[in-house]
Scaffold this active site. Structure first.
Site, short mmCIF file in Angstrom:
data_model
loop_
_atom_site.label_atom_id
_atom_site.label_comp_id
_atom_site.label_asym_id
_atom_site.label_seq_id
_atom_site.Cartn_x
_atom_site.Cartn_y
_atom_site.Cartn_z
N HIS A 167 54.35 2.11 -65.23
CA HIS A 167 54.58 3.43 -65.81
C HIS A 167 55.45 4.26 -64.86
O HIS A 167 55.25 4.23 -63.65
CB HIS A 167 53.25 4.15 -66.05
CG HIS A 167 53.45 5.50 -66.66
ND1 HIS A 167 53.80 5.67 -67.97
CD2 HIS A 167 53.42 6.74 -66.11
CE1 HIS A 167 53.95 6.96 -68.22
NE2 HIS A 167 53.72 7.63 -67.11
N ASP A 224 53.96 5.07 -73.15
CA ASP A 224 54.02 3.91 -74.03
C ASP A 224 54.95 2.88 -73.39
O ASP A 224 55.38 3.02 -72.25
CB ASP A 224 54.47 4.31 -75.44
CG ASP A 224 55.85 4.94 -75.45
OD1 ASP A 224 56.55 4.86 -74.43
OD2 ASP A 224 56.23 5.53 -76.49
N CYS A 266 58.49 3.70 -71.55
CA CYS A 266 58.54 4.75 -70.52
C CYS A 266 59.66 4.54 -69.49
O CYS A 266 60.24 5.51 -69.03
CB CYS A 266 57.19 4.96 -69.85
SG CYS A 266 56.70 3.68 -68.74
#
Length: 300
Positions: free
Chosen positions: A287, A74, A77
């Site tokens: 990410h 999400d 992160c």
């Protein structure tokens, strides 16, 4: 809500994974470790130039680390991966957390800057929103308490179990991120004021406030910090801000930059010698995952 930090294929893969796992397992914010090259082979099977580069990148990381832990994808992160790594290796409370003024920080800042009242807290289920300074103070005290408790655990296995347990408790976990975001705001205000008063500031601080969307700390809060975890993650310049707020060096293997000078990037790039180091992996600067189990020869 659209997830800006994962592509459609990755989101679809995770949905399938969720269906295959029990309801307790998929709440894990940081997945159990798996062999780093096994993970790479599973994720990057193709023969495209991108897949080849990613495999080379993972091979380089595997010279230093044996395993990887996947972080929930999400918009928290970057905060999640950094905090998890910091707590996993914590042996003492950082000096800024030991300060008597630490818990009073929200109240003191709100007294000086009225616009902080527009700080966007993650809604807590079943609770009415109280005074924002009280809410953030609770988050700050929780951060200090958890950091102290985990840093006092000597046995590495017990320490890891305590971290895993904390990152399965959704309400506590998100409260810690509020504390981190508020620390970032406090650091930004200090840097901004130092620059205005002619004091020396790191280069990233100029870049932070050179953006049209964050020309001062108030804009930074409205247009960036308030959105972290809701509709956006950390941008590159904000990784520097996070590092300064925590007084940690964040070392990142940026796999898509393999074979360039930016493959291993440090935030900040001129860290203080006494700052602890945490290591993350990213495939796209959006990410972040966590490399674990440093190879024995590297440790020696």
């Amino acid at each position: 809500e659209e997830d800006m930090y994962r592509d459609a294929e990755e989101i679809e893969r995770e949905k399938i994974l969720l269906c295959e796992t029990s309801s307790s397992e998929y709440k894990l914010s940081v997945a159990p470790e798996m062999d780093i090259m096994e993970y790479c082979r599973k994720e990057w099977r193709g023969s495209t130039p991108v897949a080849k580069r990613m495999r080379k990148g993972y091979e380089a990381v595997a010279q230093k680390f044996a395993s990887i832990r996947r972080v929930r994808g999400d918009n928290y992160c970057a905060l999640r991966a950094t905090l998890f790594q910091a707590l996993s290796q914590a042996t003492q409370l950082p000096s800024w957390l030991q300060s008597e003024d630490f818990a009073m920080l929200p109240e003191n800042l709100l007294r000086k800057y009225d616009w902080i009242k527009q700080w966007q807290l993650k809604q807590k289920r079943g609770r009415k929103m109280g005074e924002i300074s009280d809410e953030i103070k609770e988050c700050a005290i929780l951060l200090r308490q958890k950091w102290k408790n985990i840093s006092e655990i000597k046995d590495p296995i017990e320490k890891q179990e305590a971290c895993d347990k904390l990152f399965k408790n959704e309400e506590e976990e998100y409260s810690l991120y509020e504390a981190l975001k508020f620390l970032m705001l406090n650091t930004a205000i200090k840097l901004y004021n130092d620059d205005k008063n002619g004091r020396r500031v790191p280069v990233f601080s100029w870049l932070l406030f050179a953006r049209d969307t964050s020309s001062d700390p108030c804009q930074l809060m409205h247009n960036h910090l308030n959105h972290i975890g809701h509709s956006g993650g950390l941008e590159q310049v904000e990784m520097f801000l996070l590092a300064y707020a925590l007084q940690y060096t964040i070392q990142v293997y940026r796999l898509y930059k393999y074979s360039t000078d930016e493959f291993i990037t440090l935030y900040p790039n001129d860290p203080e010698e006494d700052w602890p180091v945490v290591t993350l992996i990213t495939e796209d600067d959006r990410h972040y995952n966590i490399p674990v189990r440093m190879c024995q020869e590297t440790m020696l």
